[in-house]
Design a protein around this motif. Structure first.
Motif, PDB file in Angstrom:
ATOM      1  N   UNK A   2      41.161  15.388 -42.728  1.00 28.48           N
ATOM      2  CA  UNK A   2      41.891  14.707 -43.855  1.00 28.48           C
ATOM      3  C   UNK A   2      43.263  15.212 -43.842  1.00 28.48           C
ATOM      4  N   UNK A   3      43.436  16.669 -44.088  1.00 30.89           N
ATOM      5  CA  UNK A   3      44.659  17.302 -43.904  1.00 30.89           C
ATOM      6  C   UNK A   3      45.468  17.204 -42.772  1.00 30.89           C
ATOM      7  N   UNK A   4      44.912  17.085 -41.587  1.00 23.68           N
ATOM      8  CA  UNK A   4      45.555  17.533 -40.268  1.00 23.68           C
ATOM      9  C   UNK A   4      46.018  16.179 -39.925  1.00 23.68           C
ATOM     10  N   UNK A   5      47.599  16.310 -39.677  1.00 18.55           N
ATOM     11  CA  UNK A   5      48.366  15.478 -39.115  1.00 18.55           C
ATOM     12  C   UNK A   5      48.657  15.501 -37.707  1.00 18.55           C
ATOM     13  N   UNK A  31      44.678  27.308 -34.552  1.00 18.73           N
ATOM     14  CA  UNK A  31      44.527  27.366 -36.106  1.00 18.73           C
ATOM     15  C   UNK A  31      45.646  26.075 -36.436  1.00 18.73           C
ATOM     16  N   UNK A  32      45.082  25.391 -37.621  1.00 18.52           N
ATOM     17  CA  UNK A  32      45.537  24.278 -38.113  1.00 18.52           C
ATOM     18  C   UNK A  32      46.347  24.330 -39.586  1.00 18.52           C
ATOM     19  N   UNK A  33      46.166  25.679 -40.040  1.00 19.44           N
ATOM     20  CA  UNK A  33      46.434  25.786 -41.420  1.00 19.44           C
ATOM     21  C   UNK A  33      45.393  25.669 -42.222  1.00 19.44           C
ATOM     22  N   UNK A  34      45.616  26.251 -43.627  1.00 15.19           N
ATOM     23  CA  UNK A  34      44.534  26.275 -44.613  1.00 15.19           C
ATOM     24  C   UNK A  34      43.172  26.741 -43.956  1.00 15.19           C
ATOM     25  N   UNK A  35      43.325  27.487 -42.983  1.00 16.73           N
ATOM     26  CA  UNK A  35      42.175  28.117 -42.467  1.00 16.73           C
ATOM     27  C   UNK A  35      41.339  27.381 -41.321  1.00 16.73           C
ATOM     28  N   UNK A  36      41.475  25.922 -41.407  1.00 17.03           N
ATOM     29  CA  UNK A  36      40.983  24.967 -40.438  1.00 17.03           C
ATOM     30  C   UNK A  36      41.253  25.530 -38.845  1.00 17.03           C
ATOM     31  N   UNK A  47      42.942  13.316 -26.358  1.00 18.66           N
ATOM     32  CA  UNK A  47      41.820  13.004 -27.238  1.00 18.66           C
ATOM     33  C   UNK A  47      42.095  13.732 -28.570  1.00 18.66           C
ATOM     34  N   UNK A  48      41.453  13.012 -29.493  1.00 21.50           N
ATOM     35  CA  UNK A  48      41.361  13.730 -31.033  1.00 21.50           C
ATOM     36  C   UNK A  48      40.273  14.892 -30.854  1.00 21.50           C
ATOM     37  N   UNK A  49      40.685  16.100 -31.479  1.00 19.51           N
ATOM     38  CA  UNK A  49      40.100  17.352 -31.343  1.00 19.51           C
ATOM     39  C   UNK A  49      38.991  17.331 -32.640  1.00 19.51           C
ATOM     40  N   UNK A  50      38.053  18.101 -32.317  1.00 15.07           N
ATOM     41  CA  UNK A  50      37.066  18.274 -33.496  1.00 15.07           C
ATOM     42  C   UNK A  50      37.793  19.507 -34.442  1.00 15.07           C
ATOM     43  N   UNK A  51      37.599  19.247 -35.788  1.00 17.32           N
ATOM     44  CA  UNK A  51      38.414  19.979 -36.915  1.00 17.32           C
ATOM     45  C   UNK A  51      37.352  20.583 -37.763  1.00 17.32           C
ATOM     46  N   UNK A  52      37.256  21.995 -37.853  1.00 19.76           N
ATOM     47  CA  UNK A  52      36.289  22.664 -38.501  1.00 19.76           C
ATOM     48  C   UNK A  52      37.000  23.408 -39.748  1.00 19.76           C
TER      49      UNK A  52
END
Length: 71
Positions: A2-5, A31-36, A47-52
């Motif tokens: 949701x928060x990953x642009x 790392x994608x911010x906010x701990x994601x 391709x779109x990554x998986x985000x955890x």
């Protein structure tokens, strides 16, 4: 995701394990911010990554360290 642009994904510091070599068949993490944490196929970075979430990533790392995913 949701928060990953798209901009965040493009500017992320993707890295792969030093033991992966150059033969391919690797995954990359960032790392994608906010701990994601993002996880993607290094052969297909477009391709779109998986985000955890932080808790899911921590549970995975803990399980990996304990050998829960060894085959």
């Amino acid at each position: 995701m949701d928060d990953v642009t798209e901009e965040l994904l493009q500017s992320a510091a993707w890295r792969k394990a030093t033991r992966s070599g150059e033969a391919g068949d690797c995954i990359e993490v960032a790392p994608l911010g906010d701990g994601q944490v993002g996880l993607r196929d290094s052969d297909h970075p477009e391709k779109a990554p998986y985000v955890f979430s932080p808790s899911v990533w921590a549970a995975f790392i803990d399980g990996a360290k304990k050998g829960e995913f060894d085959f």
